[in-house]
Design a protein around this motif. Structure first.
Motif, PDB file in Angstrom:
ATOM      1  N   ILE A 226       9.654  -9.633   5.324  1.00 19.60           N
ATOM      2  CA  ILE A 226       9.385 -10.021   3.923  1.00 19.60           C
ATOM      3  C   ILE A 226       8.141  -8.769   3.948  1.00 19.60           C
ATOM      4  N   PHE A 227       7.369  -8.463   4.747  1.00 17.82           N
ATOM      5  CA  PHE A 227       6.332  -7.542   4.805  1.00 17.82           C
ATOM      6  C   PHE A 227       6.874  -6.235   4.548  1.00 17.82           C
ATOM      7  N   ILE A 228       7.863  -5.904   5.334  1.00 11.01           N
ATOM      8  CA  ILE A 228       8.644  -4.644   5.100  1.00 11.01           C
ATOM      9  C   ILE A 228       9.137  -4.322   3.851  1.00 11.01           C
ATOM     10  N   LYS A 229       9.620  -5.247   3.098  1.00 11.99           N
ATOM     11  CA  LYS A 229      10.100  -5.214   1.986  1.00 11.99           C
ATOM     12  C   LYS A 229       8.926  -4.811   0.905  1.00 11.99           C
ATOM     13  N   CYS A 230       7.941  -5.453   1.077  1.00 12.33           N
ATOM     14  CA  CYS A 230       6.769  -5.089   0.117  1.00 12.33           C
ATOM     15  C   CYS A 230       6.159  -3.836   0.619  1.00 12.33           C
ATOM     16  N   ILE A 231       6.327  -3.286   1.556  1.00  5.07           N
ATOM     17  CA  ILE A 231       5.789  -1.925   2.134  1.00  5.07           C
ATOM     18  C   ILE A 231       6.782  -1.063   1.258  1.00  5.07           C
ATOM     19  N   LYS A 232       8.308  -1.135   1.415  1.00  8.58           N
ATOM     20  CA  LYS A 232       8.959  -0.129   0.817  1.00  8.58           C
ATOM     21  C   LYS A 232       8.927  -0.136  -0.784  1.00  8.58           C
ATOM     22  N   ALA A 233       8.716  -1.543  -1.200  1.00  9.80           N
ATOM     23  CA  ALA A 233       8.572  -1.409  -2.693  1.00  9.80           C
ATOM     24  C   ALA A 233       7.245  -0.744  -3.030  1.00  9.80           C
ATOM     25  N   SER A 234       6.180  -0.773  -2.502  1.00  7.22           N
ATOM     26  CA  SER A 234       4.959  -0.099  -2.535  1.00  7.22           C
ATOM     27  C   SER A 234       5.007   1.486  -2.426  1.00  7.22           C
TER      28      SER A 234
END
Length: 606
Positions: free
Chosen positions: A223-231
């Motif tokens: 989940i953290f990785i998805k947020c990082i990529k989206a940011s």
């Protein structure tokens, strides 16, 4: 990978102590005043008179001064249509009723039962969910993010699904992951007491993770990785935030924190014997020769044939040097030892970890490594949130080790400092000094803190000193002191960055004033501001439109799964009643202005 550079935990968390660390023990001192802006460089202090130098400084301040009016409602709310204004007024008004706030979970459950799931979710989207949550997934939140960006406000994405656990379930999970002790057992600062097993108690502004298993930790990492990529991929700096208790078993953080703090206090004990007590932590120096001659320290290792000898090349060391004098062992459980002040030796903190626990600890470090690498690859700044004081020493140490590796060229990893703590300034100044000595870029996020009531109750129950400042004004002073310290560091070497995460208008104004006095322009992008989505728009949007880097924490997720998050936001709005009252007044003022000018149907426009 950085966590494999050595074979035990202290080596894992002191990743570069042996082969990659610059000269930590250098006696070099930075000049007390270094002028780094190009305006000040133009002034030659040897040839200019005092009056001329004063004029130059005045010109710098005048040139960099940007006026921001936080009460100009037309500018503050130009990104909102009138329906959004009315929704904010309604939500903030509802948050002022104690009964609704105290029973908000019960009210929402009853509403869902009476109205049905679809109608209830639609009602929530028109009120609380629409105010504080951006949408259900990445696609749904994109319009809001793009609109805010058009008005100069960035986003820190936060997938806000939280476990809806009963107190009994929370107690059970904490018991299984942290080895709870009963009140009858021996107490200490770094134990999990059954009375405080539910770490959510009276915590409204921070999310709590409970350990379930390693699979769940891997899910949190994804989940953290998805947020990082989206940011990532934004034209300006992207930010993302993580919580370390989401990535591993908290027992490790708890016991590692005890080792670190006892090691630090041992230095204070030895320094006091040499008459160094009463001085600032960084000013205390330990004479190693005197220590050895007087026999104050003879730290025996587990195998009786060896002793821990300090670096022979140094005659004195300070606190930062001391923290690096950690012996390396073959197994994690062998390394976790603490000084026995009465007997002058090291003793094992607890029994050996099992093989499975060894693997769990290494997996936690691996997850941190993966997240830091994703942040670097996507040009995203990664903020590590602060947590309870009995976890925080380990969290800060692990964060610092990531900074040593990933903050070489620019601040990628940001540590969070809670300024309601009495030792906040000491922690900021120590970490900043270490970054100077080792040549990496310091990154800090400053907050007031989220666990005050819980921390005070726990300290009183267990019997250690209350770590919290005595009152709100002292906390404000501490926040501004820490902030000024980081701002001065930015002016000196241009390497440091700070995220001013606050809803306090006085702190924001203080920051702007100090930036102006120091010649720091918004376009330098060294000082960032952060607020929560749905709160303090009268601060965020004027800052953004004036060119300051400002970010909203943008939660998203399905309605049914973000109800715990919404519950906390409702409670937090009551907790910051003064600020919400001011915001309601400004919202009402803007509504009446639009009504008087026939602008009720106006659309958001730049």
């Amino acid at each position: 990978m950085w966590y494999r550079r050595t074979s035990n935990v202290f080596a894992c968390v002191a990743f570069v102590n042996r082969c990659r660390r610059p000269a930590v023990f250098s006696q070099a001192r930075w000049p007390s005043t270094i002028t780094s802006t190009h305006h000040y460089r133009a002034v030659n202090s040897k040839t200019k008179t005092r009056a001329q130098r004063s004029n130059v400084r005045d010109n710098v301040v005048s040139k960099n001064k940007i006026s921001v009016d936080f009460e100009q409602t037309k500018e503050a709310y130009k990104s909102k249509n009138t329906l959004e204004l009315l929704r904010s007024l309604l939500v903030f008004k509802l948050c002022s009723y104690d009964f609704l706030v105290d029973k908000n979970r019960e009210v929402m459950a009853l509403g869902e039962k009476l109205l049905g799931v679809k109608v209830f979710e639609q009602l929530m989207k028109m009120t609380f969910y629409g105010q504080f949550v951006a949408g259900e997934d990445h696609e749904a939140i994109r319009p809001l993010i793009e609109k805010n960006r058009a008005f100069g406000v960035g986003a820190v994405l936060d997938y806000s699904i939280e476990e809806d656990l009963s107190q009994e379930e929370a107690d059970r999970k904490e018991r299984e992951s942290c080895m709870l002790v009963s009140e009858k057992e021996k107490l200490g600062e770094y134990v999990c007491l059954s009375q405080f097993a539910d770490r959510r108690d009276r915590v409204t502004s921070a999310r709590t993770y409970f350990y379930a298993d390693e699979v769940k930790c891997d899910q949190h990492m994804e989940i953290f990785i998805k947020c990082i990529k989206a940011s990532g991929g934004n034209p300006e700096d992207g930010f993302s935030a993580i919580k370390m208790t989401a990535l591993g078993r908290p027992r490790f953080l708890l016991q590692f924190s005890e080792v670190l703090m006892k090691w630090t206090r041992f230095f204070g004990f030895l320094a006091a014997l040499q008459g160094e007590d009463g001085r600032e932590a960084l000013e205390q120096r330990l004479d190693l020769q005197q220590v050895q001659v007087r026999g104050e320290v003879m730290l025996s290792l587990q195998d009786e044939d060896k002793c821990l000898f300090f670096l022979a090349s140094k005659s004195t060391i300070d606190m930062l040097d001391w923290k690096c004098l950690i012996d390396e062992r073959m197994r994690i459980s062998d390394l976790l030892v603490v000084p026995n002040l009465e007997e002058g030796r090291l003793e094992l903190l607890f029994s050996r970890f099992t093989e499975e626990e060894e693997r769990q600890m290494k997996r936690m470090l691996q997850r941190l490594d993966v997240l830091a690498k994703h942040a670097t690859e996507n040009s995203v700044r990664l903020m590590v949130d602060a947590e309870q004081t009995y976890f925080q020493p380990a969290i800060s140490r692990l964060t610092l080790e990531m900074q040593r590796i990933f903050n070489r060229d620019k601040p990628v990893i940001f540590n969070t400092y809670q300024c309601y703590l009495k030792d906040a300034y000491e922690n900021v100044s120590m970490d900043m000094e270490l970054s100077r000595r080792e040549g990496w870029c310091f990154g800090a996020k400053l907050v007031r803190g989220a666990y005050m009531h819980q921390e005070r109750s726990r300290a009183a129950k267990i019997g250690y000193e209350d770590p919290i400042n005595p009152d709100y004004e002292t906390t404000n002073h501490m926040y501004h002191r820490c902030l000024d310290c980081v701002l001065e560091e930015i002016v000196k070497n241009r390497k440091a960055n700070v995220m001013v995460a606050t809803h306090n208008i006085d702190t924001v104004k203080h920051t702007l004033q100090r930036m102006t006095e120091m010649g720091l322009a918004p376009t330098d992008r060294k000082v960032y501001f952060g607020q929560l989505l749905g709160m303090c728009d009268q601060i965020s949007f004027p800052l953004g439109q004036a060119g300051y880097p400002v970010y909203k924490y943008v939660p998203y997720g399905p309605v049914s799964e973000v109800l715990p998050y919404l519950s906390r936001r409702i409670q937090e709005n009551r907790a910051v009643l003064k600020g919400v009252h001011t915001e309601r007044e400004l919202l009402w003022k803007e509504f009446m202005r639009r009504l008087a000018n026939g602008e009720l149907l106006q659309r958001p426009s730049l």
